[in-house]
Design an enzyme around this catalytic site. Structure first.
Site, PDB file in Angstrom:
ATOM      1  N   CYS A 160       0.806  -1.227   0.000  1.00 26.04           N
ATOM      2  CA  CYS A 160       0.000   0.000   0.000  1.00 26.04           C
ATOM      3  C   CYS A 160       0.835   1.271   0.000  1.00 26.04           C
ATOM      4  O   CYS A 160       0.283   2.368  -0.081  1.00 26.04           O
ATOM      5  CB  CYS A 160      -0.910  -0.007   1.216  1.00 26.04           C
ATOM      6  SG  CYS A 160      -1.743  -1.567   1.426  1.00 26.04           S
ATOM      7  N   HIS A 292      -3.203   7.855   5.676  1.00 23.89           N
ATOM      8  CA  HIS A 292      -3.332   6.531   5.070  1.00 23.89           C
ATOM      9  C   HIS A 292      -4.779   6.081   5.264  1.00 23.89           C
ATOM     10  O   HIS A 292      -5.388   5.565   4.343  1.00 23.89           O
ATOM     11  CB  HIS A 292      -2.327   5.558   5.683  1.00 23.89           C
ATOM     12  CG  HIS A 292      -2.253   4.260   4.956  1.00 23.89           C
ATOM     13  ND1 HIS A 292      -2.039   4.184   3.605  1.00 23.89           N
ATOM     14  CD2 HIS A 292      -2.406   2.972   5.376  1.00 23.89           C
ATOM     15  CE1 HIS A 292      -2.049   2.906   3.226  1.00 23.89           C
ATOM     16  NE2 HIS A 292      -2.279   2.160   4.278  1.00 23.89           N
ATOM     17  N   GLU A 303      -2.480   5.079  13.339  1.00 32.88           N
ATOM     18  CA  GLU A 303      -2.111   6.309  12.623  1.00 32.88           C
ATOM     19  C   GLU A 303      -2.468   7.544  13.451  1.00 32.88           C
ATOM     20  O   GLU A 303      -1.712   8.514  13.497  1.00 32.88           O
ATOM     21  CB  GLU A 303      -2.803   6.362  11.257  1.00 32.88           C
ATOM     22  CG  GLU A 303      -2.357   7.568  10.435  1.00 32.88           C
ATOM     23  CD  GLU A 303      -2.812   7.520   8.981  1.00 32.88           C
ATOM     24  OE1 GLU A 303      -3.662   6.673   8.641  1.00 32.88           O
ATOM     25  OE2 GLU A 303      -2.312   8.349   8.187  1.00 32.88           O
ATOM     26  N   LYS A 322      -9.614   7.835   0.680  1.00 41.23           N
ATOM     27  CA  LYS A 322      -9.951   6.447   0.299  1.00 41.23           C
ATOM     28  C   LYS A 322     -11.449   6.191   0.342  1.00 41.23           C
ATOM     29  O   LYS A 322     -11.952   5.296  -0.333  1.00 41.23           O
ATOM     30  CB  LYS A 322      -9.226   5.457   1.213  1.00 41.23           C
ATOM     31  CG  LYS A 322      -7.739   5.341   0.918  1.00 41.23           C
ATOM     32  CD  LYS A 322      -7.080   4.290   1.791  1.00 41.23           C
ATOM     33  CE  LYS A 322      -5.605   4.131   1.442  1.00 41.23           C
ATOM     34  NZ  LYS A 322      -4.774   5.259   1.904  1.00 41.23           N
ATOM     35  N   HIS A 327      -9.358   2.070  -1.614  1.00 43.11           N
ATOM     36  CA  HIS A 327      -7.945   1.827  -1.329  1.00 43.11           C
ATOM     37  C   HIS A 327      -7.341   1.190  -2.576  1.00 43.11           C
ATOM     38  O   HIS A 327      -7.463  -0.018  -2.788  1.00 43.11           O
ATOM     39  CB  HIS A 327      -7.798   0.914  -0.114  1.00 43.11           C
ATOM     40  CG  HIS A 327      -6.380   0.787   0.359  1.00 43.11           C
ATOM     41  ND1 HIS A 327      -5.306   1.193  -0.400  1.00 43.11           N
ATOM     42  CD2 HIS A 327      -5.862   0.315   1.515  1.00 43.11           C
ATOM     43  CE1 HIS A 327      -4.178   0.954   0.264  1.00 43.11           C
ATOM     44  NE2 HIS A 327      -4.499   0.423   1.427  1.00 43.11           N
ATOM     45  N   PHE A 386       1.368  -2.947   4.564  1.00 39.19           N
ATOM     46  CA  PHE A 386       1.669  -4.304   5.024  1.00 39.19           C
ATOM     47  C   PHE A 386       3.158  -4.542   4.804  1.00 39.19           C
ATOM     48  O   PHE A 386       3.743  -4.059   3.826  1.00 39.19           O
ATOM     49  CB  PHE A 386       0.881  -5.333   4.206  1.00 39.19           C
ATOM     50  CG  PHE A 386      -0.510  -5.612   4.731  1.00 39.19           C
ATOM     51  CD1 PHE A 386      -1.041  -4.927   5.802  1.00 39.19           C
ATOM     52  CD2 PHE A 386      -1.288  -6.587   4.129  1.00 39.19           C
ATOM     53  CE1 PHE A 386      -2.319  -5.191   6.274  1.00 39.19           C
ATOM     54  CE2 PHE A 386      -2.567  -6.869   4.585  1.00 39.19           C
ATOM     55  CZ  PHE A 386      -3.083  -6.179   5.661  1.00 39.19           C
TER      56      PHE A 386
END
Lengths: 399, 89
Positions: A160, A292, A303, A322, A327, A386
């Site tokens: 990502c 994010h 976050e 998003k 995403h 990830f």
């Protein structure tokens, strides 16, 4: 040190097939998430996503080229052409130009179609072009071929965070003098049966909507698309009279070196601080954070804690776009970079949709529901992937 | 399938994830206390679905898990029983 500026933008995503349409969607707070329409979507448990709608590749690419172009490459080529046109790049850049594109999955649909042919349909052979179609560098290489860019060209893959890494590395190459102009961003085309089936197993997809930082959020919603930015040495852009849209002023990248999926540790904090330091900015200079903000329980809490640690109680307004474009995994940072550039051009911060109310564990100033008219000097754009890989970009207003 | 058989299968699946002998997993044991992390939980649920041919309504983003209680071995067994019954019904 050479400054690096943004002189062109291009995109294909669930909201629109170009930048003007995407800007309008961000202004109007439109959501591109809808029921999935691809083959066998009815066999999935999670059936929503931000697909690129009404995409007609046969109208955009010569028939002879299409067998070589997985959708991940089609999206990148369309976005790249728009960005190059906006930047007004006409001459042959040759070795002074390059491409770095992020993708997490590459040509997933080509893998799926080919396995289906030999395993499910019992065929004995697949297209001879499968390998050049599905390779992760296909989007970057096709862009270099199309625009005659013969300098540094490569793909980066960091889940990502891929597009943020691509943009940050391209900026560093220009600073270092390895290129004058770089096309950078990301492309992803993961919305097919196998792509979503793989995500379902992790139990992090939302069944209803993407609600970043909201109470009642149930996870992330995958999107498709591409975003390409023209990054250029400021002196090169000024010399040719290009319009400077914004400055890409800083980049910070770190690794958690902890868990393969769970966010944690100080990696996100260090990446934000590194991006600020690289840009010569203080936390108080930042007027907006494009988070994010995946809409998962774990990301949004981690976050929020990281933002509060860096910015304290004076944290700037935060949103996650998003909830509009989905995403888009390896492309998402590029779509979000486009939202950041628009925010600087139009003095309007894009919103987070689907917000039902604050989560006490995400005590931030969330721009919920509609865009906020504010003039800001600088912006951070976060990507936390990830694998524990963190990549943060800092944008500054054009002078 | 009897409750005892389901319980034995659930414990076997958890034991494989936790790298523990089945004898160390009591029916009233708490899953968190056993040390199962989030990926281990996703893998255990996958194994339950494959073993019993059921679909477990579990979303990692809902900590209270209204649809499927994954907090103790007993509750998992009860949940699996219900899902098997619903499938038969």
């Amino acid at each position: 040190m050479r400054r690096v500026v943004v002189t062109g933008l291009g995109t294909v995503n669930a909201l629109a097939h170009d930048v003007p349409g995407t800007f309008a969607a961000f202004r109007e707070a439109r959501c591109g998430i809808e029921p999935l329409t691809f083959r066998e979507a009815e066999r999935l448990t999670m059936r929503i996503g931000a697909e690129v709608r009404d995409w007609r590749p046969e109208d955009r690419f010569p028939a002879k080229d299409l067998p070589l172009l997985d959708p991940v490459t089609q999206f990148a080529l369309a976005a790249g052409a728009e960005a190059v046109a906006m930047a007004g790049l006409t001459g042959d850049l040759g070795p002074r130009g390059g491409v770095i594109l992020g993708t997490a999955g590459g040509g997933i649909r080509t893998w799926e179609d080919s396995y289906r042919a030999v395993h499910a349909e019992g065929k004995t052979r697949v297209s001879p072009l499968v390998v050049p179609r599905l390779m992760h560098n296909a989007p970057a290489s096709h862009l270099s071929i199309r625009h005659g860019l013969t300098g540094p060209v490569l793909a980066v893959s960091s889940a990502c965070a891929s597009a943020n890494h691509a943009l940050g590395l391209a900026m560093q190459l220009i600073r270092a003098g390895a290129a004058e102009v770089m096309l950078a961003g990301g492309s992803e085309a993961m919305l097919c049966f196998g792509g979503v089936k793989a995500w379902e197993g992790l139990r992090v997809l939302a069944p209803d909507a993407c609600r970043p930082f909201s109470r009642g959020r149930k996870g992330l919603v995958i999107g498709d698309g591409a975003g390409v930015l023209v990054l250029e040495a400021e002196d090169h852009a000024r010399a040719r009279g290009a319009r400077v849209l914004a400055e890409l002023a800083g980049f910070g990248m770190t690794a958690d070196a902890a868990d393969i999926v769970a966010p944690g540790g100080d990696g996100a904090v260090r990446a934000m601080r590194a991006a600020l330091a690289d840009a010569g900015l203080e936390p108080r200079d930042i007027g907006y954070i494009n988070a994010h903000g995946t809409g998962t329980l774990a990301n949004d809490r981690a976050e929020s804690a990281a933002i509060l640690e860096v910015f304290g109680r004076q944290a700037p307004p935060v949103s996650s776009t998003k909830a509009m474009h989905g995403h888009a995994i390896g492309a998402t940072g590029a779509l979000e970079a486009i939202a950041c550039v628009q925010a600087l051009i139009e003095d309007r911060l894009p919103p987070t949709l689907g917000f039902l109310g604050p989560d006490p564990e995400c005590p931030l100033d969330i721009i919920a529901g509609r865009a906020r008219q504010v003039r800001v000097q600088a912006i951070l754009s976060n990507a936390f992937a990830f694998g524990g890989l963190n990549a943060v970009l800092a944008f500054r207003r054009a002078e | 399938m009897t409750r005892a058989e389901i319980e034995a299968a659930v414990i076997e699946i958890l034991a494989r994830q936790l790298l523990l002998p089945v004898s160390e997993i009591a029916p009233d044991a708490g899953i968190e206390a056993l040390g199962l992390d989030s990926l281990g939980k996703a893998e255990a649920i996958f194994a339950l679905e494959e073993r019993f041919d059921i679909s477990v309504p579990f979303n990692a983003n809902e900590p209270d898990q209204p649809d499927f209680d994954f907090s103790t071995v007993d509750r998992i067994v009860r949940g699996v029983e219900e899902l098997i019954a619903r499938k038969a019904g």
